[in-house]
Scaffold this motif. Structure first.
Motif, PDB file in Angstrom:
ATOM      1  N   ASN A 135       0.811  -1.209   0.000  1.00  0.00           N
ATOM      2  CA  ASN A 135       0.000   0.000   0.000  1.00  0.00           C
ATOM      3  C   ASN A 135       0.848   1.266   0.000  1.00  0.00           C
ATOM      4  N   TYR A 136       2.109   1.185   0.393  1.00  0.00           N
ATOM      5  CA  TYR A 136       2.990   2.338   0.363  1.00  0.00           C
ATOM      6  C   TYR A 136       4.415   1.835   0.465  1.00  0.00           C
ATOM      7  N   PHE A 137       5.260   2.283  -0.455  1.00  0.00           N
ATOM      8  CA  PHE A 137       6.658   1.908  -0.330  1.00  0.00           C
ATOM      9  C   PHE A 137       7.512   3.080  -0.776  1.00  0.00           C
ATOM     10  N   GLY A 138       8.704   3.163  -0.239  1.00  0.00           N
ATOM     11  CA  GLY A 138       9.588   4.257  -0.571  1.00  0.00           C
ATOM     12  C   GLY A 138       9.617   5.364   0.462  1.00  0.00           C
ATOM     13  N   ARG A 139       9.134   5.087   1.650  1.00  0.00           N
ATOM     14  CA  ARG A 139       9.108   6.103   2.691  1.00  0.00           C
ATOM     15  C   ARG A 139      10.487   6.197   3.352  1.00  0.00           C
ATOM     16  N   ALA A 140      11.037   7.411   3.382  1.00  0.00           N
ATOM     17  CA  ALA A 140      12.318   7.659   4.046  1.00  0.00           C
ATOM     18  C   ALA A 140      12.028   8.216   5.433  1.00  0.00           C
ATOM     19  N   THR A 141      12.471   7.509   6.462  1.00  0.00           N
ATOM     20  CA  THR A 141      12.197   7.963   7.831  1.00  0.00           C
ATOM     21  C   THR A 141      13.194   9.017   8.284  1.00  0.00           C
ATOM     22  N   ALA A 142      14.427   8.967   7.796  1.00  0.00           N
ATOM     23  CA  ALA A 142      15.435   9.983   8.111  1.00  0.00           C
ATOM     24  C   ALA A 142      15.840  10.640   6.794  1.00  0.00           C
ATOM     25  N   VAL A 143      15.515  11.896   6.613  1.00  0.00           N
ATOM     26  CA  VAL A 143      15.749  12.541   5.316  1.00  0.00           C
ATOM     27  C   VAL A 143      17.170  13.065   5.143  1.00  0.00           C
ATOM     28  N   ASP A 144      18.013  12.985   6.174  1.00  0.00           N
ATOM     29  CA  ASP A 144      19.403  13.416   6.036  1.00  0.00           C
ATOM     30  C   ASP A 144      20.362  12.251   5.840  1.00  0.00           C
ATOM     31  N   ASP A 145      19.912  11.047   6.023  1.00  0.00           N
ATOM     32  CA  ASP A 145      20.702   9.839   5.793  1.00  0.00           C
ATOM     33  C   ASP A 145      19.716   8.748   5.372  1.00  0.00           C
ATOM     34  N   ILE A 146      19.538   8.593   4.070  1.00  0.00           N
ATOM     35  CA  ILE A 146      18.487   7.739   3.526  1.00  0.00           C
ATOM     36  C   ILE A 146      19.027   6.340   3.258  1.00  0.00           C
ATOM     37  N   ARG A 147      18.343   5.345   3.809  1.00  0.00           N
ATOM     38  CA  ARG A 147      18.686   3.940   3.574  1.00  0.00           C
ATOM     39  C   ARG A 147      17.470   3.271   2.945  1.00  0.00           C
ATOM     40  N   LEU A 148      17.660   2.804   1.714  1.00  0.00           N
ATOM     41  CA  LEU A 148      16.552   2.209   0.971  1.00  0.00           C
ATOM     42  C   LEU A 148      16.692   0.693   0.938  1.00  0.00           C
ATOM     43  N   ALA A 149      15.679   0.022   1.436  1.00  0.00           N
ATOM     44  CA  ALA A 149      15.627  -1.444   1.391  1.00  0.00           C
ATOM     45  C   ALA A 149      14.721  -1.842   0.231  1.00  0.00           C
ATOM     46  N   PRO A 150      15.122  -2.836  -0.547  1.00  0.00           N
ATOM     47  CA  PRO A 150      14.330  -3.208  -1.723  1.00  0.00           C
ATOM     48  C   PRO A 150      13.192  -4.171  -1.405  1.00  0.00           C
ATOM     49  N   ILE A 151      12.234  -4.187  -2.305  1.00  0.00           N
ATOM     50  CA  ILE A 151      11.243  -5.262  -2.352  1.00  0.00           C
ATOM     51  C   ILE A 151      11.815  -6.272  -3.338  1.00  0.00           C
ATOM     52  N   LEU A 152      11.992  -7.497  -2.914  1.00  0.00           N
ATOM     53  CA  LEU A 152      12.620  -8.522  -3.749  1.00  0.00           C
ATOM     54  C   LEU A 152      11.563  -9.359  -4.440  1.00  0.00           C
ATOM     55  N   LEU A 153      11.651  -9.395  -5.768  1.00  0.00           N
ATOM     56  CA  LEU A 153      10.706 -10.159  -6.585  1.00  0.00           C
ATOM     57  C   LEU A 153      11.477 -11.188  -7.400  1.00  0.00           C
ATOM     58  N   GLU A 154      10.992 -12.420  -7.389  1.00  0.00           N
ATOM     59  CA  GLU A 154      11.616 -13.490  -8.164  1.00  0.00           C
ATOM     60  C   GLU A 154      10.573 -14.232  -8.980  1.00  0.00           C
ATOM     61  N   LYS A 155      10.942 -14.551 -10.224  1.00  0.00           N
ATOM     62  CA  LYS A 155      10.105 -15.398 -11.066  1.00  0.00           C
ATOM     63  C   LYS A 155      11.047 -16.194 -11.962  1.00  0.00           C
ATOM     64  N   GLY A 156      11.067 -17.487 -11.750  1.00  0.00           N
ATOM     65  CA  GLY A 156      11.998 -18.326 -12.492  1.00  0.00           C
ATOM     66  C   GLY A 156      13.426 -17.930 -12.140  1.00  0.00           C
TER      67      GLY A 156
END
Length: 87
Positions: free
Chosen positions: A5-26
């Motif tokens: 429902n929501y992804f890409g939210r940065a909780t600390a805007v001065d040091d941004i750490r982005l965790a991915p959504i991992l998708l696999e198919k075959g």
């Protein structure tokens, strides 16, 4: 349906750490990174200061195709509006 429902939210805007959504198919593996709207000047500053970090998958990080979605204004309104060229 309704799994993300929501992804890409940065909780600390001065040091941004982005965790991915991992998708696999075959044999295909996609690491999808998202970055929600951040004020233009602040986004430019964190990229210029190298304070945006993309967290990599723990299992075989080189096997993943990385894709980043950025929610930002399209019109450039100055030298520090949005992510700097080269990032």
């Amino acid at each position: 349906a309704n799994l993300i429902n929501y992804f890409g939210r940065a909780t600390a805007v001065d040091d941004i750490r982005l965790a991915p959504i991992l998708l696999e198919k075959g044999d295909s593996k996609l690491a999808l990174y998202g970055l929600g709207h951040i004020r233009d000047e602040r986004l430019h500053r964190v990229f210029a200061d190298h304070k945006v970090h993309f967290l990599r998958p723990a299992e075989d990080p080189a096997a993943w195709f990385n894709l980043c979605c950025v929610h930002q204004n399209r019109h450039v309104r100055g030298a520090t509006a949005g992510a700097a060229k080269g990032y």
